[in-house]
Design a protein around this motif. Structure first.
Motif, PDB file in Angstrom:
ATOM      1  N   GLN A  38     -99.331  41.043  43.397  1.00  0.00           N
ATOM      2  CA  GLN A  38     -99.106  42.348  42.774  1.00  0.00           C
ATOM      3  C   GLN A  38    -100.419  42.914  42.233  1.00  0.00           C
ATOM      4  OE1 GLN A  38     -95.826  43.927  42.054  1.00  0.00           O
ATOM      5  NE2 GLN A  38     -97.075  45.688  41.475  1.00  0.00           N
ATOM      6  N   ARG A  39    -101.174  42.088  41.534  1.00  0.00           N
ATOM      7  CA  ARG A  39    -102.439  42.544  40.953  1.00  0.00           C
ATOM      8  C   ARG A  39    -103.449  42.895  42.039  1.00  0.00           C
ATOM      9  NH1 ARG A  39    -102.610  37.797  36.353  1.00  0.00           N
ATOM     10  NH2 ARG A  39    -101.176  38.802  34.868  1.00  0.00           N
ATOM     11  N   GLN A  40    -103.492  42.083  43.097  1.00  0.00           N
ATOM     12  CA  GLN A  40    -104.422  42.360  44.183  1.00  0.00           C
ATOM     13  C   GLN A  40    -104.071  43.671  44.880  1.00  0.00           C
ATOM     14  OE1 GLN A  40    -104.681  39.262  47.119  1.00  0.00           O
ATOM     15  NE2 GLN A  40    -106.613  40.024  47.950  1.00  0.00           N
ATOM     16  N   TRP A  41    -102.767  43.894  45.064  1.00  0.00           N
ATOM     17  CA  TRP A  41    -102.322  45.145  45.691  1.00  0.00           C
ATOM     18  C   TRP A  41    -102.740  46.351  44.845  1.00  0.00           C
ATOM     19  CZ3 TRP A  41    -100.275  46.600  50.271  1.00  0.00           C
ATOM     20  CH2 TRP A  41     -99.762  47.905  50.354  1.00  0.00           C
ATOM     21  N   GLU A  42    -102.588  46.256  43.550  1.00  0.00           N
ATOM     22  CA  GLU A  42    -102.945  47.366  42.666  1.00  0.00           C
ATOM     23  C   GLU A  42    -104.438  47.667  42.715  1.00  0.00           C
ATOM     24  OE1 GLU A  42    -101.437  46.030  38.952  1.00  0.00           O
ATOM     25  OE2 GLU A  42     -99.343  46.523  39.433  1.00  0.00           O
ATOM     26  N   GLU A  43    -105.249  46.632  42.948  1.00  0.00           N
ATOM     27  CA  GLU A  43    -106.690  46.845  43.068  1.00  0.00           C
ATOM     28  C   GLU A  43    -107.038  47.534  44.385  1.00  0.00           C
ATOM     29  OE1 GLU A  43    -108.529  43.071  42.679  1.00  0.00           O
ATOM     30  OE2 GLU A  43    -108.029  42.829  40.549  1.00  0.00           O
ATOM     31  N   VAL A  44    -106.353  47.125  45.466  1.00  0.00           N
ATOM     32  CA  VAL A  44    -106.668  47.657  46.791  1.00  0.00           C
ATOM     33  C   VAL A  44    -106.004  49.011  47.023  1.00  0.00           C
ATOM     34  CG1 VAL A  44    -106.474  47.224  49.277  1.00  0.00           C
ATOM     35  CG2 VAL A  44    -106.968  45.338  47.717  1.00  0.00           C
ATOM     36  N   HIS A  45    -104.772  49.170  46.509  1.00  0.00           N
ATOM     37  CA  HIS A  45    -104.001  50.403  46.727  1.00  0.00           C
ATOM     38  C   HIS A  45    -103.515  50.971  45.393  1.00  0.00           C
ATOM     39  CE1 HIS A  45    -103.842  49.957  51.107  1.00  0.00           C
ATOM     40  NE2 HIS A  45    -103.599  48.679  50.911  1.00  0.00           N
ATOM     41  N   PRO A  46    -104.400  51.458  44.552  1.00  0.00           N
ATOM     42  CA  PRO A  46    -103.963  51.981  43.252  1.00  0.00           C
ATOM     43  C   PRO A  46    -103.053  53.197  43.368  1.00  0.00           C
ATOM     44  CG  PRO A  46    -106.256  52.561  43.689  1.00  0.00           C
ATOM     45  CD  PRO A  46    -105.851  51.588  44.750  1.00  0.00           C
ATOM     46  N   GLU A  47    -103.069  53.847  44.530  1.00  0.00           N
ATOM     47  CA  GLU A  47    -102.253  55.048  44.723  1.00  0.00           C
ATOM     48  C   GLU A  47    -100.836  54.744  45.206  1.00  0.00           C
ATOM     49  OE1 GLU A  47    -103.583  53.960  48.756  1.00  0.00           O
ATOM     50  OE2 GLU A  47    -104.413  53.852  46.734  1.00  0.00           O
ATOM     51  N   VAL A  48    -100.570  53.490  45.581  1.00  0.00           N
ATOM     52  CA  VAL A  48     -99.261  53.109  46.123  1.00  0.00           C
ATOM     53  C   VAL A  48     -98.662  52.007  45.255  1.00  0.00           C
ATOM     54  CG1 VAL A  48     -97.992  52.232  48.116  1.00  0.00           C
ATOM     55  CG2 VAL A  48    -100.013  53.681  48.467  1.00  0.00           C
ATOM     56  N   SER A  49     -97.535  52.297  44.627  1.00  0.00           N
ATOM     57  CA  SER A  49     -96.868  51.308  43.783  1.00  0.00           C
ATOM     58  C   SER A  49     -96.121  50.294  44.648  1.00  0.00           C
ATOM     59  CB  SER A  49     -95.872  51.986  42.844  1.00  0.00           C
ATOM     60  OG  SER A  49     -96.532  52.855  41.959  1.00  0.00           O
ATOM     61  N   LEU A  50     -96.237  49.024  44.284  1.00  0.00           N
ATOM     62  CA  LEU A  50     -95.493  47.966  44.949  1.00  0.00           C
ATOM     63  C   LEU A  50     -94.204  47.749  44.161  1.00  0.00           C
ATOM     64  CD1 LEU A  50     -96.028  46.152  47.411  1.00  0.00           C
ATOM     65  CD2 LEU A  50     -96.884  44.407  45.845  1.00  0.00           C
ATOM     66  N   VAL A  51     -93.063  47.996  44.796  1.00  0.00           N
ATOM     67  CA  VAL A  51     -91.767  47.910  44.128  1.00  0.00           C
ATOM     68  C   VAL A  51     -90.974  46.760  44.737  1.00  0.00           C
ATOM     69  CG1 VAL A  51     -89.628  49.122  43.586  1.00  0.00           C
ATOM     70  CG2 VAL A  51     -91.782  50.393  43.705  1.00  0.00           C
ATOM     71  N   TRP A  52     -90.541  45.816  43.905  1.00  0.00           N
ATOM     72  CA  TRP A  52     -89.765  44.664  44.367  1.00  0.00           C
ATOM     73  C   TRP A  52     -88.284  44.942  44.154  1.00  0.00           C
ATOM     74  CZ3 TRP A  52     -92.617  40.806  46.599  1.00  0.00           C
ATOM     75  CH2 TRP A  52     -93.991  40.800  46.320  1.00  0.00           C
ATOM     76  N   VAL A  53     -87.482  44.754  45.196  1.00  0.00           N
ATOM     77  CA  VAL A  53     -86.044  44.996  45.112  1.00  0.00           C
ATOM     78  C   VAL A  53     -85.292  43.785  45.646  1.00  0.00           C
ATOM     79  CG1 VAL A  53     -86.239  47.493  45.294  1.00  0.00           C
ATOM     80  CG2 VAL A  53     -86.020  46.151  47.358  1.00  0.00           C
ATOM     81  N   GLN A  54     -84.175  43.458  45.029  1.00  0.00           N
ATOM     82  CA  GLN A  54     -83.377  42.323  45.472  1.00  0.00           C
ATOM     83  C   GLN A  54     -82.309  42.793  46.447  1.00  0.00           C
ATOM     84  OE1 GLN A  54     -81.778  39.937  42.293  1.00  0.00           O
ATOM     85  NE2 GLN A  54     -81.605  38.130  43.602  1.00  0.00           N
ATOM     86  N   SER A  55     -82.153  42.069  47.550  1.00  0.00           N
ATOM     87  CA  SER A  55     -81.159  42.433  48.561  1.00  0.00           C
ATOM     88  C   SER A  55     -80.644  41.177  49.229  1.00  0.00           C
ATOM     89  CB  SER A  55     -81.777  43.354  49.623  1.00  0.00           C
ATOM     90  OG  SER A  55     -80.864  43.567  50.693  1.00  0.00           O
ATOM     91  N   GLY A  66     -95.299  59.262  50.333  1.00  0.00           N
ATOM     92  CA  GLY A  66     -95.104  59.182  48.898  1.00  0.00           C
ATOM     93  C   GLY A  66     -96.045  58.182  48.272  1.00  0.00           C
ATOM     94  N   SER A  67     -95.536  57.447  47.293  1.00  0.00           N
ATOM     95  CA  SER A  67     -96.440  56.623  46.499  1.00  0.00           C
ATOM     96  C   SER A  67     -95.887  55.235  46.211  1.00  0.00           C
ATOM     97  CB  SER A  67     -96.744  57.320  45.179  1.00  0.00           C
ATOM     98  OG  SER A  67     -95.536  57.551  44.456  1.00  0.00           O
ATOM     99  N   GLU A  68     -95.024  54.676  47.104  1.00  0.00           N
ATOM    100  CA  GLU A  68     -94.526  53.333  46.853  1.00  0.00           C
ATOM    101  C   GLU A  68     -94.247  52.576  48.136  1.00  0.00           C
ATOM    102  OE1 GLU A  68     -91.006  54.128  44.512  1.00  0.00           O
ATOM    103  OE2 GLU A  68     -89.712  53.869  46.260  1.00  0.00           O
ATOM    104  N   LEU A  69     -94.360  51.255  48.045  1.00  0.00           N
ATOM    105  CA  LEU A  69     -93.969  50.347  49.119  1.00  0.00           C
ATOM    106  C   LEU A  69     -92.917  49.416  48.544  1.00  0.00           C
ATOM    107  CD1 LEU A  69     -94.608  49.305  52.057  1.00  0.00           C
ATOM    108  CD2 LEU A  69     -96.023  47.560  50.930  1.00  0.00           C
ATOM    109  N   ARG A  70     -91.711  49.429  49.143  1.00  0.00           N
ATOM    110  CA  ARG A  70     -90.597  48.647  48.613  1.00  0.00           C
ATOM    111  C   ARG A  70     -90.487  47.330  49.374  1.00  0.00           C
ATOM    112  NH1 ARG A  70     -87.280  51.664  45.436  1.00  0.00           N
ATOM    113  NH2 ARG A  70     -85.445  50.430  45.920  1.00  0.00           N
TER     114      ARG A  70
END
Length: 285
Positions: free
Chosen positions: A108-125, A88-92
């Motif tokens: 977050q910004r660096q990830w978007e530059e390197v992996h524009p096709e994969v959204s970085l999603v932050w979740v609290q657990s 798919g298109s995200e890393l949680r």
């Protein structure tokens, strides 16, 4: 026989959290809902799985085997869900109190530059595995090592400890504190996900008392009202500002190790790259 996944999740949560109340918090539901799920599972299987008393919850002998099977089922489901996400298109990425503090936005910004096709999603657990076991996260930010053999944890850096004090407290007027400044005070601690415990202080110089809380919101509320002091990582200070609370560095406190945990037997290129970028972010200071 009708066994639903929510029954298994409730069972494992109760065993890990050791109380129905804490299990409900981790699952984001009510204690009554957890109790109903356990009762429904026992009814469906025709077995007593948990032995309850007014003070504790413990598995029965047959319950131990049922719990092992439940963990296996949930682990396989987590693998299935992660396999689907890999295409798919995200890393949680999960965290309990704060993600990576002041480094979060830059990463977050660096990830978007390197992996524009994969959204970085932050979740609290607040789950013991950081959401890895139930499939809600692909990688977990932890500030204590994880003992579960299913997961590997990689150290990525360390963080300073900060005190959290009410803004009207005399300690808030200082530029920094020392461990001795906590000696006659009450400290708010979360033993499930927090980084502060009695063992941080030498015998004979420990705080006057410890107030147990569940999660960062309760911790912040207790401190802001002047009922206790707190101590946590620099990331908490960066990501949880609140009116009425002042954060001050604790000069002589031991630093906090930061880990990224992931599934041991299923390495993901995306997870590996996230670990690399996070480690580099901490190396920059």
């Amino acid at each position: 026989m009708n066994v639903e996944l929510r029954y298994l999740r409730a069972l494992v949560a109760v065993v890990d959290a050791e109380t129905f109340t804490d299990a409900a918090i981790e699952l984001g539901t009510s204690q009554a809902a957890v109790s109903r799920s356990i009762a429904a599972l026992e009814h469906a299987l025709g077995l007593r799985i948990l032995q309850r008393t007014t003070r504790s919850v413990a598995p029965t002998p047959v319950g131990e085997r049922i719990i092992a099977h439940a963990r296996s089922v949930l682990a396989e489901l987590a693998l299935l869900e992660r396999e689907a996400r890999d295409h798919g298109s995200e890393l949680r990425v999960s965290y309990a109190w704060s993600a990576l503090g002041r480094r979060t936005i830059a990463l977050q910004r660096q990830w978007e530059e390197v992996h524009p096709e994969v959204s970085l999603v932050w979740v609290q657990s607040s789950a013991p595995s950081g959401g890895l076991a139930d499939g809600s996260a692909d990688v977990a930010v932890l500030r204590r090592s994880i003992a579960d053999a299913r997961f590997s944890s990689t150290p990525i850096g360390t963080e300073a400890r900060y005190a959290a004090v009410a803004s009207g407290d005399p300690l808030s007027r200082r530029r920094f504190l020392r461990m001795a400044d906590f000696a006659d005070r009450t400290i708010a601690v979360d033993r499930r996900t927090g980084t502060t415990s009695e063992e941080l202080w030498p015998e004979g110089s420990r705080p006057a008392g410890f107030r147990l809380v569940q999660g960062v919101d309760e911790w912040l509320t207790l401190i802001s009202t002047g009922k206790a002091l707190g101590m946590s990582s620099e990331a908490t200070a960066a990501q949880n500002p609140r009116p009425g609370i002042a954060y001050r560095p604790v000069r002589d406190a031991p630093r906090i190790d930061v880990f990224l945990a992931s599934w041991r037997d299923d390495p993901s290129p995306a997870v590996a790259d996230f670990i690399r970028l996070a480690r580099a972010a901490y190396a920059l200071g």
